[in-house]
Structures are given as structure tokens and as C-alpha cells.
Design an enzyme around this catalytic site. Structure first.
Site, PDB file in Angstrom:
ATOM      1  N   PRO A 284       0.830  -1.165   0.148  1.00 39.23           N
ATOM      2  CG  PRO A 284      -0.288  -1.095   3.058  1.00 39.23           C
ATOM      3  CD  PRO A 284       0.552  -2.439   1.487  1.00 39.23           C
ATOM      4  CE1 TYR A 285       0.825   4.267   3.552  1.00 40.21           C
ATOM      5  CE2 TYR A 285       0.931   1.785   4.365  1.00 40.21           C
ATOM      6  CZ  TYR A 285       0.532   3.876   4.528  1.00 40.21           C
ATOM      7  OH  TYR A 285      -0.743   3.040   5.187  1.00 40.21           O
ATOM      8  N   GLY A 286       4.935   3.769  -1.009  1.00 41.78           N
ATOM      9  CA  GLY A 286       6.151   3.972  -1.813  1.00 41.78           C
ATOM     10  C   GLY A 286       6.625   2.796  -1.466  1.00 41.78           C
ATOM     11  CG  MET A 288       6.934   0.434   6.423  1.00 47.55           C
ATOM     12  SD  MET A 288       6.408   1.647   6.970  1.00 47.55           S
ATOM     13  CE  MET A 288       7.090   1.593   8.431  1.00 47.55           C
ATOM     14  CD  GLU A 289       9.097   4.873   7.950  1.00 52.63           C
ATOM     15  OE1 GLU A 289       8.557   4.584   7.050  1.00 52.63           O
ATOM     16  OE2 GLU A 289       8.765   5.571   8.757  1.00 52.63           O
ATOM     17  CG  HIS A 313      11.268   9.308   2.701  1.00 56.11           C
ATOM     18  ND1 HIS A 313      10.876  10.173   2.762  1.00 56.11           N
ATOM     19  CD2 HIS A 313      10.166   8.407   3.066  1.00 56.11           C
ATOM     20  CE1 HIS A 313       9.282  10.599   3.899  1.00 56.11           C
ATOM     21  NE2 HIS A 313       9.333   9.738   3.878  1.00 56.11           N
ATOM     22  CD  GLU A 314       9.942   4.871   3.545  1.00 56.50           C
ATOM     23  OE1 GLU A 314      10.470   5.100   4.196  1.00 56.50           O
ATOM     24  OE2 GLU A 314       9.691   5.701   2.017  1.00 56.50           O
ATOM     25  CG  HIS A 317      11.489   7.220   7.846  1.00 58.32           C
ATOM     26  ND1 HIS A 317      11.551   8.037   8.187  1.00 58.32           N
ATOM     27  CD2 HIS A 317      10.784   7.438   6.593  1.00 58.32           C
ATOM     28  CE1 HIS A 317       9.870   8.424   7.981  1.00 58.32           C
ATOM     29  NE2 HIS A 317       9.389   8.230   6.598  1.00 58.32           N
ATOM     30  CD  GLU A 336       6.729  10.060   7.250  1.00 52.57           C
ATOM     31  OE1 GLU A 336       7.433  10.262   5.919  1.00 52.57           O
ATOM     32  OE2 GLU A 336       7.362   8.920   7.851  1.00 52.57           O
ATOM     33  CG  ASP A 393      -5.021   3.351   8.038  1.00 58.41           C
ATOM     34  OD1 ASP A 393      -3.831   3.402   8.301  1.00 58.41           O
ATOM     35  OD2 ASP A 393      -5.242   1.696   8.784  1.00 58.41           O
ATOM     36  CE1 TYR A 401       3.640  11.543   4.562  1.00 58.85           C
ATOM     37  CE2 TYR A 401       6.062  11.061   4.001  1.00 58.85           C
ATOM     38  CZ  TYR A 401       4.555  10.646   4.557  1.00 58.85           C
ATOM     39  OH  TYR A 401       4.586   9.393   4.757  1.00 58.85           O
ATOM     40  CE  LYS A 583       2.894   9.698  -5.128  1.00 60.60           C
ATOM     41  NZ  LYS A 583       4.162   9.942  -5.128  1.00 60.60           N
TER      42      LYS A 583
HETATM   43  N1  BES Z   1       6.751   5.684   6.266  1.00 60.98           N
HETATM   44  C1  BES Z   1       5.622   5.999   5.726  1.00 60.98           C
HETATM   45  C2  BES Z   1       5.052   5.049   4.876  1.00 60.98           C
HETATM   46  C3  BES Z   1       3.731   4.821   5.592  1.00 60.98           C
HETATM   47  C4  BES Z   1       3.367   6.621   6.611  1.00 60.98           C
HETATM   48  C5  BES Z   1       3.097   3.563   6.078  1.00 60.98           C
HETATM   49  C6  BES Z   1       2.611   6.282   7.324  1.00 60.98           C
HETATM   50  C7  BES Z   1       2.167   3.990   7.520  1.00 60.98           C
HETATM   51  C8  BES Z   1       1.780   4.720   7.784  1.00 60.98           C
HETATM   52  C9  BES Z   1       7.100   5.975   4.288  1.00 60.98           C
HETATM   53  O1  BES Z   1       8.660   6.257   4.970  1.00 60.98           O
HETATM   54  C10 BES Z   1       6.415   7.420   3.237  1.00 60.98           C
HETATM   55  O2  BES Z   1       6.934   8.250   3.734  1.00 60.98           O
HETATM   56  N2  BES Z   1       6.511   6.733   2.093  1.00 60.98           N
HETATM   57  C11 BES Z   1       6.114   7.637   1.534  1.00 60.98           C
HETATM   58  C12 BES Z   1       8.162   7.805   0.490  1.00 60.98           C
HETATM   59  C13 BES Z   1       7.497   9.581  -0.353  1.00 60.98           C
HETATM   60  C14 BES Z   1       7.236  10.391   0.578  1.00 60.98           C
HETATM   61  C15 BES Z   1       8.914   9.417  -0.138  1.00 60.98           C
HETATM   62  C16 BES Z   1       5.497   6.798   0.109  1.00 60.98           C
HETATM   63  O3  BES Z   1       4.627   5.390   0.883  1.00 60.98           O
HETATM   64  O4  BES Z   1       5.403   7.588  -1.313  1.00 60.98           O
HETATM   65 ZN    ZN Z   2       8.718   8.716   5.437  1.00 58.61          ZN
END
Ligand code: BES
Ligand code: ZN
Length: 631
Positions: A284-286, A288-289, A313-314, A317, A336, A393, A401, A583
Site C-alpha cells: 500500500p505504500y511507496g 516503508m522504513e 527517503h526511507e 528514516h 516525516e 489511517d 510531510y 497514493k
Molecule cells: N513511513 C512512511 C509510510 C507510512 C506512513 C506507512 C504512515 C504507514 C503509515 C514512508 O516512509 C513514506 O513516507 N513513504 C512515502 C515515500 C515518499 C514520501 C518519498 C510513500 O509511501 O510514498
Molecule cells: Zn516517510
């Protein structure tokens, strides 16, 4: 210590210091059978009862130091889950430890877990499981104090069918045949750096890996592993006609170069390995760190390394988020905002200041989009929202961000520029490493660090930045060198009448990088929808239907649907369903739903696809499309 509105487990009475996990992954019943031993430290005298977070867990037994302990389950809360109240058979005094052991099983619908059928994998032969615990879902995988205020180390033993591989957010610690079943393997892991529960992560699948740097491997199904290795490291990108000279400077070990740059900016990398797992498309995300093992969407595999900012980005983190952690999800911007700041500092080192400015300005635009989607008075557009009775969520957006980044970037401007402000960020990391922080503590430290510039700091409208909804009280300055071409081209299209379209040609975009193409399309999406004639012409001259860069394709398809171009509708449905990065998937479904002629189809496609979707994604798309849970 501020109370965590997203957790039932109070961090005031006791804290977890270590977890010892034994997990048995059962693909037939889509259940994990687990035992977790929590090393708890009492923070008060006569300590004898505690509360753990759970969600949809079946608890079989609880013991403390080997003696049976009584327990009850409280009432179930819609998104916080069910508190597990444990009474110890003895008292502890302040500072004493006890080991609380809970035997349990997860539910097949646990929101932290997605169970994939072989059909949903690249290999098509074996099932797959992955977790996503951030923000408040760890409790559906194991009973724990599920708050980012508490940090602990962990050890894990995971039993899986023998043709599968398990990996976790930790360092591997060997494997052996399961003594209870010769058809299974037990993989062991250790995480020796204290971290919050939301960073516990597990993946089980037909995984392979390849080394991409001195401390890095990529992991994925065999079918993706070469593409992944190319995307995140290895040989130079193939020379493209007209590619900017900057591209030539990209090193052969991209991930390692970014790690070194981050260390230079923020201090030593303490987690040992930095591996990347490329997940199936429904992730579901781009990115996850997860410590030691970033989880990434396959939509980053653009073939030209252009989406590597997600990896920057990751990686970032590893300092902001994983070392210095937000104390509750209300302070999520600390995670973030600082991470985006670091991500863009890495971009600055590797691509130059103009590139950072360009990305920063794009971020301001993303913030405008989030504020207009939520509405400018929506409390969720505050930098520090109240999460009392709000599901984290539902609160998720670009606001923490980009409002967070804008605040830091504004402070940078006020206080002496990037080098000076990076000094503060590095010092903040040192100061709060291995701890969790609130915005108050961050701000106090800012005032201490810049004690000679307190008069400047006192001019900042702190209240408006932190607690007012909508756009920030002030817009920072951005250099527009790289954005100008995007702005000009966008305006040409907006102003062109039907008869002026012959002036557009392939050469308009020849000199644009994929980042600039994304920016051009984002700018168009902020305008009134283009006439259908215009998007058709755009396809004729720019051939965007053929572009497989996910960031470009996503915006292009949105633009087409907005202009009511029916021929683009099937492609938009395909992108919304063939990958599940929220996204992309959520706005695409929303866009299709807003096209009246296809509204019913949007709902139908969602309902047909729902069972194959990630549980969190399907829940949010259902809300977006006003579909009830039962439908
Ligand atoms: N930690 C986040 C993903 C996340 C946030 C998952 C809140 C669950 C709850 C991750 O570091 C993130 O921000 N991913 C972004 C990357 C982008 C900002 C470069 C994404 O998923 O697109
Ligand atoms: Zn992040």
C-alpha cells in the site's frame, strides 16, 4: 510523557524492553500462531497489572515469570482494537523486570497482514505474506504496547513451509529445519537496537536476494530481482538521447552512495545492514522504513532510477523516525517532515541545489492539493492534529510531510541557510537518538540550539504553523530554475484555443526530465480540466499512454479521466487495480467515481477486486467510494 490517543497500553506504569517472538505461519488458515514473551519494566511501586494492545487476536494463555496470570479482554474499539488486561500473580517494585508470555493467534482479516494466493504473486506457484504495522496495526500481529513512545529490542523465530523464505526488520540469525515438522524451516532474527512496535515487519514468500552494495541486498521474487538490482544500484543507466549531464554523475552503487551521503549529513548508520525488499504490487505504500529491510513498492521500478528519492527517503528514516521517533501519531510530522528534509538534502548533495529547490516547490504544491482535498478548515490539515477518536489511517496525507518540510525550510531560510540548519538537525538527532519526542521537546531544543537567534525565532507565528488548519501562514521562497519550463508549458496548454493546437510538438518535452514531466502534469491537475481536444492532442504529440513511469502515468491518467476521455478509462481502471499503492489507487478510483458515466463501474470494479486488495487499502477506498463494509 503525553498520553497516546491511539493506544490502550499506558506507557506510564511499565515499559517493554525486549520481545521474544515465536511465530508459526499457517497459509492454509491464513493465521499466525504465536507466542510473545515481553520483558517488562515496572515504572511504579506495587506494580501488578498491565494493559496490552490487541486487535482481532485470540488469546490462549498468559503467564508471568512462568506462573499463570489471569487476563480479561476489554470492549472492542473500532480502530484501537481490544485491550488485553493482565493481572500478575505477584507485585513488582519500580525498576524490576518480569517476563510476560502470551500465546495467541491472529485473525485471517488482521489489518497488519496481507495473505496473497499464488495467483497474486509473480511466480504463481507459492503463497506470500507481508506485514505493514505503521501506524497502529502491530497489535493485530502480536499483543504489545503498541505506541511509538516505547522502544525495545526483539528476537524472533519464524516457522514457514520449507520452500518459502522469511525475512524481518532485523538481522538474520541463522535457520534450521523445524524440529516439530520436517516440511518447515525456522528462520531466526535479532534486532539489537531498541525500536518502536510499528517497525516490526515480516515477509514470507519465494524470495531471492542479490547483493547491491557492501551492506545492502535487494530481496524479491525471482522474477523482479534483476530489475530491482538495476534500479537501486549497479551499472550506469543506459545513455538516453538528450539525457542531462547530471545523469552521468550517478554512481554505480546508488544505494550505498545515498547511505554514505546520509551518514555524512546525519551521523553513523547504526542498523548494520540496509536491504530493500520489493513487494508484490498490492503493497500500500511507496516505501516503508522497516529497520535493516526497507519495504518498497514495485512501482518504483521505472527502469531509469528516477524514483530513487523514495529510497533516499526511507534511508533517511534510519535517523529521523527510527532513531528519533515521534512520541505519538499526533507528532507524526517530526518523523516525516524531518525525513523529507533529509531526503531533499541527499538530493541536494547528489543532484544540486536547483534540484532540491525544484522538489521543495513540488512539495508545496502537494500540500496545496491535500489542503484542497480535505478543505482548508479541516482539522486534519493542522501540522499537529488531534487524534482523539480519529483513525491514524484516516488522518494520513501529505500534510505532515509537506507542512512539516515547509516549516523546516522556512526556519532554514530564517536561521542562515542549509548548512547551518543541517547542523541543527544533526544535533537534534544526536540529542534524541534512541528516544521518542514531542513537538514541544523539538521546539525547546531548537530554541536552545539557536540561543543567539531567539529574537528571529520569536518572530515565527508558531501557533499558526502548528495548530491552524489550511496552508501555512507564510510561503517560503523557492528558486524556479527547473520549474520554469514546466510552468511555461502548462500555461501554453491552459491558454491554447482549439485552433492553436498545431503549435505543440514532441520537442516541447524532449528536454524535460521525468521529474519535470511529473511537475508539468501536476500543474495541469491544479487547473480547470483541459478540453478533450487538448488531451487527445497531448497524446498525439507526447505519447504519454506509452509511458510506464508510475508517477507520470498516474497523473496522465487522472488528467485524461478529468477531461472525460473515455478511451483512457480502461487504462485508469487497470492502474487502479493492477497495483495497490494507495497514493495512486485511491485518487484513481476517486477520479473514476467522479466521472458520472463510470461511477457504477467504479464501484463494481472495486467490489470485484476487493477481496484481492490489501485490507487497509480496501477499507479506505470503500470510504472514498461511499461503499459500506457489508456491500
Ligand atoms: N513511513 C512512511 C509510510 C507510512 C506512513 C506507512 C504512515 C504507514 C503509515 C514512508 O516512509 C513514506 O513516507 N513513504 C512515502 C515515500 C515518499 C514520501 C518519498 C510513500 O509511501 O510514498
Ligand atoms: Zn516517510
Amino acid at each position: 510523557m503525553s498520553l497516546d490517543p491511539s493506544s490502550f497500553a499506558s506507557a506510564a506504569k511499565c515499559v517493554t524492553r525486549h520481545l521474544n517472538l515465536s511465530l508459526h505461519v499457517d497459509f492454509e488458515s491464513r493465521v499466525i500462531h504465536g507466542t510473545v514473551a515481553l520483558t517488562m519494566e515496572a515504572l511504579e511501586e506495587r506494580f501488578s497489572s498491565l494493559t496490552l494492545d490487541t486487535r482481532d487476536l485470540k488469546i490462549a494463555s498468559v503467564s508471568a515469570n512462568g506462573q499463570a496470570a489471569s487476563f480479561t479482554m476489554g470492549p472492542k474499539h473500532s480502530f484501537k482494537g481490544t485491550p488485553l488486561e493482565i493481572t500478575l500473580p505477584f507485585d513488582l517494585s519500580r525498576g524490576q523486570h518480569t517476563i510476560v508470555e502470551v500465546t495467541y493467534q491472529t485473525s485471517p482479516t488482521a489489518p497488519a497482514l496481507q495473505w496473497l494466493t499464488p495467483q497474486q504473486t509473480a511466480g504463481k506457484k507459492l503463497p506470500y505474506l507481508f506485514s505493514q504495522c505503521q501506524a497502529h496495526h502491530c497489535r493485530s500481529m502480536l499483543p504489545c504496547q503498541d505506541t511509538p513512545a516505547i522502544k525495545h529490542t526483539y528476537y524472533a523465530q519464524v516457522s514457514v513451509p520449507k520452500d518459502l523464505v522469511a525475512a524481518m526488520s532485523a538481522l538474520p540469525d541463522g535457520q534450521r529445519v523445524d524440529p516439530g515438522d520436517a516440511n518447515r524451516t525456522i528462520f531466526r532474527f535479532r534486532q539489537n537496537v531498541a525500536m518502536p512496535s510499528y517497525l516490526i515487519a515480516l515477509v514470507v514468500g519465494a524470495l531471492e536476494s542479490r547483493q547491491i552494495g557492501p551492506r545492502s541486498r535487494v530481496w524479491s521474487e525471482a522474477e523482479y530481482v534483476d530489475r530491482a538490482a538495476f534500479e537501486f544500484s549497479e551499472v550506469r543507466p543506459p545513455p538516453l538521447a538528450g539525457s542531462p549531464p547530471l545523469a552521468k554523475r550517478r554512481s554505480t552503487l546508488q544505494t550505498e552512495v545515498m547511505l554514505k551521503t546520509a551518514e555524512d549529513l546525519a551521523g553513523p548508520y547504526v542498523w548494520g545492514h540496509y536491504d530493500i525488499l520489493v513487494l508484490p504490487p498490492s503493497f500500500p505504500y511507496g516505501g516503508m522504513e522497516n529497520p535493516c529491510l526497507t519495504f518498497a513498492t514495485p512501482t518504483l521500478l521505472a527502469g531509469d532510477k528516477s524514483l530513487s528519492n523514495v529510497i533516499a527517503h526511507e534511508i533517511s528514516h534510519s535517523w529521523t523516525g527510527n532513531l528519533v521517533t515521534n512520541e505519538t501519531w499526533e507528532h507524526f510530522w517530526l518523523n516525516e517532515g524531518h525525513t523529507v528534509y533529509l531526503e531533499r538534502m541527499i538530493g541536494r548533495r547528489l543532484e544540486g541545489e536547483a534540484f532540491r529547490q525544484f522538489k521543495a516547490m513540488g512539495g508545496w504544491k502537494d500540500l496545496q492539493d491535500s489542503v484542497s482535498t480535505f478543505g482548508a478548515t479541516n482539522p486534519l490539515t493542522k501540522l499537529i492534529p488531534s487524534l482523539r477518536d480519529v483513525d491514524p489511517d484516516d488522518a494520513f496525507s501529505s500534510v505532515p510531510y509537506e507542512k512539516g518540510f515547509a516549516l523546516l525550510y522556512h526556519l532554514e531560510e530564517l536561521l542562515g541557510g542549509p548548512e547551518v540548519f543541517m547542523g541543527f538537525v544533526k544535533s537534534y538527532i544526536q540529542m534524541f537518538a534512541y528516544r521518542s519526542v514531542t513537538t514541544e521537546q523539538w521546539k525547546d531544543f531548537l530554541f536552545t540550539y539557536f540561543k543567539d537567534k531567539v529574537d528571529v525565532l520569536n518572530k515565527v507565528d508558531w501557533n499558526a504553523w502548528m495548530f491552524s488548519p489550511g496552508m501555512p501562514p507564510l510561503k517560503p521562497h523557492y528558486d524556479t530554475t527547473l520549474a520554469d519550463a514546466c510552468i511555461t508549458l502548462c500555461q501554453r496548454w491552459v491558454q491554447a484555443g482549439e485552433r492553436d493546437l498545431s503549435g505543440f510538438g514532441a520537442s516541447d518535452v524532449d528536454e524535460l526530465s521525468s521529474h519535470q514531466l511529473v511537475e508539468f502534469l501536476s500543474l495541469l491537475l491544479q487547473e480547470e480540466p483541459l478540453p478533450l481536444s487538448h488531451v487527445k492532442k497531448m497524446q498525439e504529440v507526447y505519447h504519454l499512454n506509452a509511458c510506464m513511469n508510475s508517477e507520470v502515468r498516474f497523473r496522465w491518467l487522472r488528467l485524461c479521466v478529468r477531461s472525460r476521455w473515455e478511451e483512457a478509462v480502461p487504462a485508469a481502471f487497470r492502474m487502479a487495480t493492477e497495483q495497490g499503492r494507495m497514493k495512486f489507487t485511491r485518487p484513481l478510483f476517486r477520479e473514476l467515481f467522479n466521472f458520472e458515466k463510470y461511477r457504477e463501474e467504479a464501484v463494481r470494479v472495486f467490489l470485484n477486486h476487493r477481496a484481492a486488495m490489501h485490507p487497509v487499502t480496501s477499507g479506505l477506498v470503500a470510504k472514498d467510494l461511499k461503499v459500506s463494509a457489508e456491500q
